[in-house]
Write a protein that holds these residues in place. Structure first.
Motif, short mmCIF file in Angstrom:
data_model
loop_
_atom_site.label_atom_id
_atom_site.label_comp_id
_atom_site.label_asym_id
_atom_site.label_seq_id
_atom_site.Cartn_x
_atom_site.Cartn_y
_atom_site.Cartn_z
N VAL A 145 0.73 -1.30 -0.10
CA VAL A 145 0.07 -0.15 0.04
C VAL A 145 0.90 1.18 -0.09
CG1 VAL A 145 -1.92 1.13 1.04
CG2 VAL A 145 -1.78 -1.43 1.41
N GLY A 146 0.70 2.15 -0.90
CA GLY A 146 1.40 3.25 -0.83
C GLY A 146 0.76 4.41 -1.83
N THR A 147 1.44 5.07 -2.38
CA THR A 147 1.07 6.16 -3.61
C THR A 147 1.15 5.40 -4.87
OG1 THR A 147 3.30 7.21 -3.66
CG2 THR A 147 1.66 8.25 -1.83
N ARG A 148 0.61 6.10 -5.88
CA ARG A 148 0.70 5.68 -7.18
C ARG A 148 2.22 5.88 -7.75
NH1 ARG A 148 0.93 8.55 -11.81
NH2 ARG A 148 0.48 7.55 -13.69
N ARG A 163 5.66 17.07 -4.62
CA ARG A 163 6.82 16.30 -4.11
C ARG A 163 6.71 15.60 -2.74
NH1 ARG A 163 10.57 20.54 -6.16
NH2 ARG A 163 11.00 21.11 -4.04
N GLN A 164 5.77 16.16 -2.01
CA GLN A 164 5.62 15.37 -0.83
C GLN A 164 5.11 14.03 -0.88
OE1 GLN A 164 6.45 16.47 2.11
NE2 GLN A 164 5.87 14.93 3.02
N THR A 173 -1.33 -0.95 -4.30
CA THR A 173 -2.59 -0.10 -4.30
C THR A 173 -2.66 0.78 -3.18
OG1 THR A 173 -4.95 -0.86 -3.70
CG2 THR A 173 -3.38 -1.64 -2.13
N GLY A 174 -3.69 1.75 -3.25
CA GLY A 174 -3.69 2.80 -2.26
C GLY A 174 -4.88 3.56 -2.43
N ASP A 194 -3.08 10.76 -2.26
CA ASP A 194 -1.59 10.30 -1.86
C ASP A 194 -1.40 10.98 -0.40
OD1 ASP A 194 -1.44 8.53 -3.83
OD2 ASP A 194 -0.31 10.11 -5.02
N LEU A 195 -1.67 12.55 -0.48
CA LEU A 195 -1.19 13.00 0.71
C LEU A 195 -2.22 12.79 2.04
CD1 LEU A 195 -0.31 16.56 -0.57
CD2 LEU A 195 1.08 14.81 -0.22
#
Length: 224
Positions: A145-148, A163-164, A173-174, A194-195
Motif C-alpha cells: 500500500v502506498g502512492t501511485r 513532491r511530498q 494499491t492505495g 496520496d497526501l
C-alpha cells in the motif's frame, strides 16, 4: 515512454532527497515491512500459478513478450524498474503520442486506448496485470500500500506541492485504487489522495485498504 536527460533526472532527485523531504513513519516501520514481505510472498505464489494461463493467452493474441517493464520513480524519486503482465501491443510506448490524453495534469489516461489488447483489457479490469509487482514489493522498491508510482517524465514536471507524495514508497494499491482506480483522471485529485494517505497512515489502515482493494477488484469497479 519519454526518456529524460540524465542531468534533469539528477536535478530532480536532488530536490526529492531525504534531506529535502521529511521522513515518513511508514518508511521506517518494521511492521509495515513485515506485512509487505508476507504479502509479497503470498502474491508471488499466486503469480506463479496464474502466469502460465496468462502467458498462453497473451501469446495467442500476439507474439510479443509476456512481461512488460517500465522505469518508475519510488521513494524520494529514486528510479526502479516496475514489472507487469503485458496488456498493450508491442512498442506501445513509441505510439503514446498518437493517443489522446483524457486526463488532466501530469498523468496519461485514455478509456479506449487502442494500444490495449483484448487480453490486456481483461487483465486490467481484474488487476491481474499488476501481480508481477509483488517482486518489486519483495525487493523493497514498492509496498503493498502506498502512492501511485509515477514515471520520470511525470515527476520532472512536479511543482513544490507535488513532491511530498514521494516521501513514501509507491504501492500496488492505495487510496486511488479504492476510491476510483482508472476513473480518476485529475492529477491533483491523485496528489490529494496520496497526501491524505500519508496523514492517515497506520499498519491497520494499510490492512483496511488491502481488504477494500480486494472488494473493488472482485467487483471490477473503475478499471479500464
Amino acid at each position: 515512454m519519454n526518456f529524460l536527460d540524465n542531468s534533469a533526472i539528477i536535478s530532480y532527485k536532488n530536490k526529492t532527497s531525504p534531506q529535502n523531504l521529511e521522513i515518513h513513519p511508514s518508511v521506517i516501520s518494521r511492521t509495515k515491512r513485515v506485512l509487505d514481505i508476507i504479502g509479497a510472498l503470498i502474491g508471488l505464489i499466486i503469480t506463479i500459478i496464474i502466469a502460465i494461463p496468462i502467458a498462453i493467452a497473451i501469446k495467442l493474441e500476439d507474439a510479443g513478450p509476456v512481461f512488460y517493464s517500465q522505469i518508475r520513480c519510488g521513494l524520494y524519486g529514486k528510479t526502479f524498474r516496475i514489472w507487469k503482465f503485458r496488456s498493450m501491443i508491442v512498442n506501445a510506448d513509441q505510439q503514446k503520442h498518437l493517443v489522446f490524453n483524457q486526463a488532466k495534469g501530469h498523468i496519461f489516461k485514455n478509456e479506449n486506448d487502442p494500444r490495449i489488447t483484448r487480453v490486456g483489457r481483461w487483465l486490467r479490469r481484474t488487476s491481474l496485470d499488476e501481480f508481477p509487482q509483488f517482486w518489486n514489493v519483495l525487493k523493497g522498491e514498492m509496498s503493498l500500500v502506498g502512492t501511485r508510482p509515477p514515471t520520470p517524465d511525470e515527476v520532472i514536471q512536479y511543482q513544490e506541492s507535488h513532491r511530498q507524495r514521494l516521501s513514501v514508497k509507491p504501492g500496488i494499491t492505495g487510496e486511488w485504487q479504492v476510491r476510483g482506480r482508472s476513473r480518476i483522471t485529475d492529477f491533483e485529485q491523485i496528489v490529494s489522495m496520496d497526501l491524505k494517505y500519508q496523514q492517515k497512515w497506520s499498519c491497520f489502515y494499510d490492512i483496511y485498504l488491502i481488504l477494500q482493494t480486494v472488494a473493488v477488484v472482485l467487483a471490477r469497479k473503475g478499471a479500464y
